[in-house]
Design an enzyme around this catalytic site. Structure first.
Site, PDB file in Angstrom:
ATOM      1  N   HIS A  65      49.843  37.091  44.670  1.00  0.00           N
ATOM      2  CA  HIS A  65      48.627  37.745  44.167  1.00  0.00           C
ATOM      3  C   HIS A  65      47.652  36.726  43.586  1.00  0.00           C
ATOM      4  CE1 HIS A  65      49.799  42.067  44.198  1.00  0.00           C
ATOM      5  NE2 HIS A  65      51.010  41.538  44.259  1.00  0.00           N
ATOM      6  N   ARG A 125      59.480  42.924  54.235  1.00  0.00           N
ATOM      7  CA  ARG A 125      58.996  43.484  52.966  1.00  0.00           C
ATOM      8  C   ARG A 125      60.014  43.275  51.857  1.00  0.00           C
ATOM      9  NH1 ARG A 125      57.625  49.479  53.449  1.00  0.00           N
ATOM     10  NH2 ARG A 125      57.126  49.162  51.261  1.00  0.00           N
ATOM     11  N   GLY A 183      49.552  46.246  46.325  1.00  0.00           N
ATOM     12  CA  GLY A 183      49.837  47.594  45.846  1.00  0.00           C
ATOM     13  C   GLY A 183      51.073  48.087  46.558  1.00  0.00           C
ATOM     14  N   GLU A 184      50.973  49.184  47.226  1.00  0.00           N
ATOM     15  CA  GLU A 184      52.103  49.717  47.976  1.00  0.00           C
ATOM     16  C   GLU A 184      51.603  50.021  49.396  1.00  0.00           C
ATOM     17  OE1 GLU A 184      55.381  49.912  47.358  1.00  0.00           O
ATOM     18  OE2 GLU A 184      55.360  50.630  49.418  1.00  0.00           O
ATOM     19  N   SER A 185      52.078  49.219  50.353  1.00  0.00           N
ATOM     20  CA  SER A 185      51.522  49.314  51.713  1.00  0.00           C
ATOM     21  C   SER A 185      51.780  50.668  52.361  1.00  0.00           C
ATOM     22  CB  SER A 185      52.074  48.185  52.583  1.00  0.00           C
ATOM     23  OG  SER A 185      53.483  48.245  52.635  1.00  0.00           O
ATOM     24  N   CYS A 225      49.578  40.423  49.487  1.00  0.00           N
ATOM     25  CA  CYS A 225      50.809  41.190  49.308  1.00  0.00           C
ATOM     26  C   CYS A 225      50.816  42.453  50.186  1.00  0.00           C
ATOM     27  CB  CYS A 225      51.000  41.476  47.823  1.00  0.00           C
ATOM     28  SG  CYS A 225      52.725  41.629  47.388  1.00  0.00           S
ATOM     29  N   GLU A 228      44.630  36.991  42.882  1.00  0.00           N
ATOM     30  CA  GLU A 228      43.693  37.616  41.928  1.00  0.00           C
ATOM     31  C   GLU A 228      44.286  37.673  40.524  1.00  0.00           C
ATOM     32  OE1 GLU A 228      45.418  39.128  44.183  1.00  0.00           O
ATOM     33  OE2 GLU A 228      46.371  40.857  43.264  1.00  0.00           O
ATOM     34  N   ILE A 232      55.108  39.618  43.205  1.00  0.00           N
ATOM     35  CA  ILE A 232      55.573  40.914  42.693  1.00  0.00           C
ATOM     36  C   ILE A 232      56.052  41.757  43.887  1.00  0.00           C
ATOM     37  CG2 ILE A 232      54.916  42.997  41.391  1.00  0.00           C
ATOM     38  CD1 ILE A 232      52.545  41.289  40.252  1.00  0.00           C
ATOM     39  N   ARG A 233      57.327  41.955  43.996  1.00  0.00           N
ATOM     40  CA  ARG A 233      57.914  42.659  45.159  1.00  0.00           C
ATOM     41  C   ARG A 233      57.257  42.173  46.460  1.00  0.00           C
ATOM     42  NH1 ARG A 233      57.280  47.887  45.849  1.00  0.00           N
ATOM     43  NH2 ARG A 233      55.357  47.862  44.645  1.00  0.00           N
TER      44      ARG A 233
HETATM   45  N1  GLN Z   1      56.378  45.722  48.124  1.00  0.00           N
HETATM   46  C1  GLN Z   1      55.045  46.208  48.351  1.00  0.00           C
HETATM   47  C2  GLN Z   1      54.942  46.764  49.776  1.00  0.00           C
HETATM   48  O1  GLN Z   1      55.851  46.610  50.525  1.00  0.00           O
HETATM   49  C3  GLN Z   1      54.018  45.120  48.155  1.00  0.00           C
HETATM   50  C4  GLN Z   1      53.999  44.691  46.720  1.00  0.00           C
HETATM   51  C5  GLN Z   1      52.690  44.188  46.238  1.00  0.00           C
HETATM   52  O2  GLN Z   1      51.646  44.365  46.865  1.00  0.00           O
HETATM   53  N2  GLN Z   1      52.736  43.613  45.067  1.00  0.00           N
HETATM   54  O3  GLN Z   1      53.950  47.364  50.083  1.00  0.00           O
END
Ligand code: GLN
Length: 208
Positions: free
Chosen positions: A185, A120, A55-57, A88, A187, A149-150
């Site tokens: 990921h 990151r 997600g977004e840490s 992630c 999952e 993904i990112r």
């Molecule tokens: N770029 C996100 C972060 O720094 C992580 C991306 C992800 O969990 N798919 O939190």
């Protein structure tokens, strides 16, 4: 063995995908268990294993800073040896330090038990997401399809950290005792072997 209780931290990110992947992995291993999204310290205290989803840490970290009790319960459980899988953003949350090439050290809330430094967004932005076949010997000979993904990469691993796989010389999955962390990921692919590895750690931890 009695029912295995697995939780997926239900604050932000791909929670439901991890719930489904874990339920499938339990079934594949022929184990009885429950898996659900958790967000209160009482339910987390009761778990045998926890997934910190992607997600977004920074978002997960700042929401956890507000809910100090949840943060402390997770910290205590991991320190006591409860198996945890961080994917992630979840991997980032477990690390001891993290930086970004553009902004430098990101002073965000982290659990800090995993002895690695994380870069990151190391593969670029959302539109630079990609998939790649990974050799992960601990999962067997078949390659594992990694969805990035990112995603972050792992740098400077400490002595207690085992590297599970690399992609073009960059570390993208690690294990340190009861902690598994992946840049990608698992999952989101249909392969359940990584979730199975995590569940096998839980079985070892439960000892009943
Ligand atoms: N770029 C996100 C972060 O720094 C992580 C991306 C992800 O969990 N798919 O939190």
């Amino acid at each position: 063995m009695s029912n295995i209780k697995v939780g997926v931290l239900g604050i932000q990110g791909d929670i439901e995908e991890n719930v489904l992947a874990t339920a499938e992995a339990l079934k594949k291993l022929n184990l009885r268990g429950t898996v659900e999204s958790v967000r209160y310290s009482e339910s987390i205290a009761d778990l045998d294993g926890l997934i910190l989803p992607g997600g977004e840490s920074t978002v997960i970290g700042s929401l956890l800073s507000i809910q100090g009790k949840v943060f402390q319960t997770i910290e205590k459980k991991i320190t006591e040896g409860m198996p945890v899988l961080g994917t992630c953003a979840g991997l980032i949350m477990l690390s001891k330090r993290t930086y970004d090439k553009v902004v430098g050290e990101t002073k965000q809330k982290l659990f800090g038990m995993l002895d690695v430094v994380i870069e990151r967004n190391a593969f670029g932005r959302q539109h630079e997401s990609f998939e790649a076949d990974l050799e992960i010997p601990v999962l067997g000979k078949e390659p594992f399809r990694g969805i990035f993904i990112r995603s972050p990469i792992v740098n400077n691993v400490g002595e207690s950290v085992t590297i599970l796989t690399k992609l073009n010389d960059k570390i993208v999955a690690v294990k340190q005792n009861n902690i598994i962390g992946t840049s990608f990921h698992p999952e989101l692919s249909s392969d359940r072997r990584l979730h199975e590895l995590f569940i096998k750690d839980i079985v070892g931890f439960r000892k009943d």
